[in-house]
Design an enzyme around this catalytic site. Structure first.
Site, PDB file in Angstrom:
ATOM      1  N   GLU A 260      36.827   7.565  20.064  1.00 21.23           N
ATOM      2  CA  GLU A 260      35.530   6.883  20.176  1.00 21.23           C
ATOM      3  C   GLU A 260      35.098   6.605  18.749  1.00 21.23           C
ATOM      4  OE1 GLU A 260      32.204   5.946  19.875  1.00 21.23           O
ATOM      5  OE2 GLU A 260      31.392   7.820  20.676  1.00 21.23           O
ATOM      6  N   CYS A 294      26.576   5.301  17.023  1.00 24.26           N
ATOM      7  CA  CYS A 294      27.595   4.247  17.051  1.00 24.26           C
ATOM      8  C   CYS A 294      27.255   3.155  18.060  1.00 24.26           C
ATOM      9  CB  CYS A 294      28.956   4.854  17.333  1.00 24.26           C
ATOM     10  SG  CYS A 294      28.911   5.992  18.697  1.00 24.26           S
TER      11      CYS A 294
END
Ligand code: ADP
Length: 490
Positions: A260, A294
């Site tokens: 990720e 993010c």
């Protein structure tokens, strides 16, 4: 009854290996500091390859018994861990604020968010179904079962010190895997506290092992896991360059990976949007954790017809955000994590201004609060040449790009190697369908800025990585499928 701890009782400074708190093999330590003041909070183990190896040895010994533990018994342990997290949400939230800098309300929110994954995967542990495959030949029975992949190495970043590691450990344990982990060097304390609670919840010795390391020593420590064929999976949240490095270096033993990685999220506001709702959605998505997530929108594209109105409304709301230490109950934005982070933010803003961006609010550091505070910022007239268009700023900065038509907005949104989150606002049902399909991203927010949920699959496409966390798909990353073919049955 679950036990409630004081904050200082949750601060651990040693590694947790094989059910015990142990000093690192080299006996070294490094400082964990308060990002707001630079004051040392604790000194934790500075682990090296030998500590990583000891963790793997423990995880390997514990694996067969944990794999064979009944799913409902694994679920019970996870439910107890969840209850302990919830019971200690205030103290854990304060610990997150202390080492990471986010306001307490957000720290506490992160505890509940992380805990929701533990409860989710506790339930999912009991639903790991396989298949009976319809018969293809007489006398043969074919089926597929799912098995835990083996030892999982979890490596996590500093921006969500609890949630990132919880949402890796929980599915791994639910699946029957054992875990070795290393939290970020900026924020190891919350992860260590979490492991302490997991132990209290009944996670058996060796099933969950955590080591801390400074940035320099993280490299040899993790390298030991990358080279060790007993470690069957790496689950990583962090930057794209480190993700690529882990993929390359684990190729020698062909590990399964979940990555990720960075995003560069576009947020598009069309002329037909509810502009007030779009501003509210942008504030929710952008300013969580001071812009250090993010999935934070990094590039905001606004169609010409609503550009000025959107910019005005947004500027008023952003200028009103309260920047203050995490301990201030009114704080909405705390300090940035470290000097490297704030220097990057300042560099992006300065670069944008030098290329023609207009500062509508903010655009400066706040030294009166401390060296790591930056004013929430809105920049108009952003262009693709600016650094903040191609790199994640990871701070409280909103650049506004103007566009005229839908195709232009989609092209700009997709014109990046990244593809994690994306957002758009429109009230036209046909446009909603078209744009949602065309955006190259793992996650699309449609007239919504708050997307996080343990029930939803979280993950990216392109160089934002692969694998999904949460949802009914989240366990797949920790399982392998075994095909059984039984003959001679006629
Ligand atoms: P950030 O830029 O947010 O710090 P990183 O990708 O650099 O993100 O770090 C995320 C995690 O990866 C942290 O736990 C960090 O210690 C770890 N890490 C960074 N570089 C390496 C490396 N070369 N080898 C192993 N782990 C690393």
């Amino acid at each position: 009854m679950t036990k409630r701890y004081e904050l200082n009782e949750l601060i651990r400074s040693d590694n947790f290996i094989d059910g015990k708190w142990v000093v690192s093999a080299g006996g070294k330590r490094f400082d964990v500091t308060d990002p707001a003041t630079g004051k040392v909070i604790a000194q934790v183990a500075d682990s090296h390859a030998a500590d990583a190896r000891a963790a793997t040895d423990a995880a390997a010994r514990a694996f067969p018994a944990w794999r064979d533990t009944l799913p409902k018994d694994r679920a019970a342990v996870l439910h107890r861990w969840h209850a302990l997290m919830v019971e200690n949400a205030d103290a854990l939230g304060r610990l997150i604020s202390l080492e990471q800098g986010k306001p307490f309300a957000e720290g506490r929110g992160e505890v509940m968010y992380g805990a929701s994954y533990v409860a989710w995967f506790a339930d999912e542990a009991t639903r790991i179904y396989g298949d009976i495959i319809p018969q293809q030949q007489r006398g043969k029975r074919m089926s597929a079962i799912k098995e835990p992949i083996g030892i999982v190495a979890a490596i996590t970043p500093w921006n969500f010190p609890l949630a990132m590691i919880a949402r890796k450990i929980a599915p791994a344990l639910a699946a029957g895997c054992t875990v070795v982990g290393k939290p970020a060097e900026d924020t190891p304390l919350t992860a260590l506290a979490l492991v302490m609670l997991a132990h209290e919840a009944g996670v058996p010795a060796g099933v969950l092992n955590l080591i801390s390391a400074s940035r320099d020593n993280a490299v040899p420590a993790v390298a030991d896991w990358l080279a060790d064929s007993r470690v069957r999976k790496i689950t990583f949240t962090g930057s794209t360059p480190v993700g690529k490095y882990l993929a390359r270096e684990s190729a020698g033993t062909l590990k399964k990976l979940s990555l990720e990685l960075g995003g560069n999220a576009p947020f598009i506001v069309f002329d037909d949007a509810d502009v007030d709702a779009a501003v509210t959605g942008l504030l929710a998505a952008k300013f969580r954790n001071g812009g250090q997530t993010c999935v934070c929108p990094n590039r905001v594209y606004v169609q010409s017809g609503v550009y000025e109105r959107f910019a005005d409304l947004l500027t008023t709301r952003v200028a009103a955000l309260k920047v203050a230490p995490a301990t201030d109950p009114a704080a909405q934005i705390g300090p940035m994590i470290n000097a490297r982070a704030i220097d990057k933010i300042a560099r992006h803003v300065d670069d944008a201004v030098s290329r023609g961006a207009r500062v509508l609010t903010g655009g400066k550091r706040l030294p009166e609060l401390g060296p790591t505070y930056y004013a929430p910022t809105v920049l108009a007239d952003a262009t693709p040449e600016m650094q903040l268009s191609c790199e994640e700023t990871f701070g409280p900065v909103v650049p506004l790009f103007r566009f005229d038509d839908e195709a232009q907005a989609i092209h700009a949104a997709n014109d990046t190697p990244f593809g994690l989150a994306s957002y758009f606002y429109s009230q036209d049902v046909r446009r909603i369908d078209r744009v949602a399909r065309q955006l190259e991203a793992g996650i699309v927010g449609i007239n919504e800025g708050a997307l996080a949920s343990e029930a939803a699959p979280f993950g990216g496409v392109k160089e934002s990585g692969y694998g999904r966390e949460g949802s009914k798909y989240g366990l797949d990353d920790y399982l392998s499928i075994k095909y059984l073919c039984q003959g001679g049955l006629e």
